[in-house]
Design a protein around this motif. Sequence first.
Motif, mmCIF file in Angstrom:
data_model
loop_
_atom_site.group_PDB
_atom_site.id
_atom_site.type_symbol
_atom_site.label_atom_id
_atom_site.label_comp_id
_atom_site.label_asym_id
_atom_site.label_seq_id
_atom_site.Cartn_x
_atom_site.Cartn_y
_atom_site.Cartn_z
ATOM 1 N N ASP A 61 0.870 -1.171 0.000
ATOM 2 C CA ASP A 61 0.000 0.000 0.000
ATOM 3 C C ASP A 61 0.914 1.229 0.000
ATOM 4 O O ASP A 61 2.018 1.185 0.541
ATOM 5 C CB ASP A 61 -0.874 -0.022 1.254
ATOM 6 N N SER A 89 -2.962 1.450 -4.049
ATOM 7 C CA SER A 89 -3.489 2.625 -3.364
ATOM 8 C C SER A 89 -4.970 2.796 -3.648
ATOM 9 O O SER A 89 -5.450 2.431 -4.718
ATOM 10 C CB SER A 89 -2.741 3.884 -3.816
ATOM 11 N N GLY A 90 -5.647 3.379 -2.674
ATOM 12 C CA GLY A 90 -7.044 3.763 -2.865
ATOM 13 C C GLY A 90 -7.153 5.065 -3.641
ATOM 14 O O GLY A 90 -8.231 5.439 -4.089
ATOM 15 N N GLN A 107 -5.010 -0.001 -8.357
ATOM 16 C CA GLN A 107 -5.865 0.895 -7.581
ATOM 17 C C GLN A 107 -6.940 0.113 -6.848
ATOM 18 O O GLN A 107 -7.577 -0.779 -7.401
ATOM 19 C CB GLN A 107 -6.521 1.942 -8.482
ATOM 20 N N LYS A 108 -7.108 0.448 -5.556
ATOM 21 C CA LYS A 108 -8.190 -0.116 -4.749
ATOM 22 C C LYS A 108 -9.489 0.581 -5.103
ATOM 23 O O LYS A 108 -9.455 1.762 -5.403
ATOM 24 C CB LYS A 108 -7.908 0.110 -3.255
ATOM 25 N N PRO A 109 -10.617 -0.053 -5.010
ATOM 26 C CA PRO A 109 -10.768 -1.480 -4.791
ATOM 27 C C PRO A 109 -10.439 -2.250 -6.070
ATOM 28 O O PRO A 109 -10.565 -1.721 -7.183
ATOM 29 C CB PRO A 109 -12.239 -1.629 -4.420
#
Length: 127
Positions: A61, A89-90, A107-109
Amino acid sequence: MDDHGGKGAGILVVDDDASLRGMMAEHLRELGYAVVEAPDPVAALDIAADASRRVDLVVTDLVMPKMSAPHFVERLRELRPKAAILRVSGYPRHHHPRLSSDAPFLQKPFTLEALEQAVKQALAGTS
């Protein structure tokens, strides 16, 4: 086993969200990777410093406590210069100005399939 990837590759998963970290680690283990988990960059560096551990890829992360992502990556590179790094990362990629456009990024989600594909690409050296 090839030098930098494939099934059996050693993966270090670093995320302060225990449930997400566990989900990623469990899925990667099911795919045949040797996975170790760390809850933060400090613990991850301790693991990376252990020469007896195989670390081909670090899935990390980018926003975590205890250390900035650029500092973590710099220290990680000193310990494991050949390890690939998959940044997660979000926040979208453009929110990480120090992140090069060709650096592996997820990229999250994300879905488990997207994680699997990103890991394969990072281990293969492509983004």
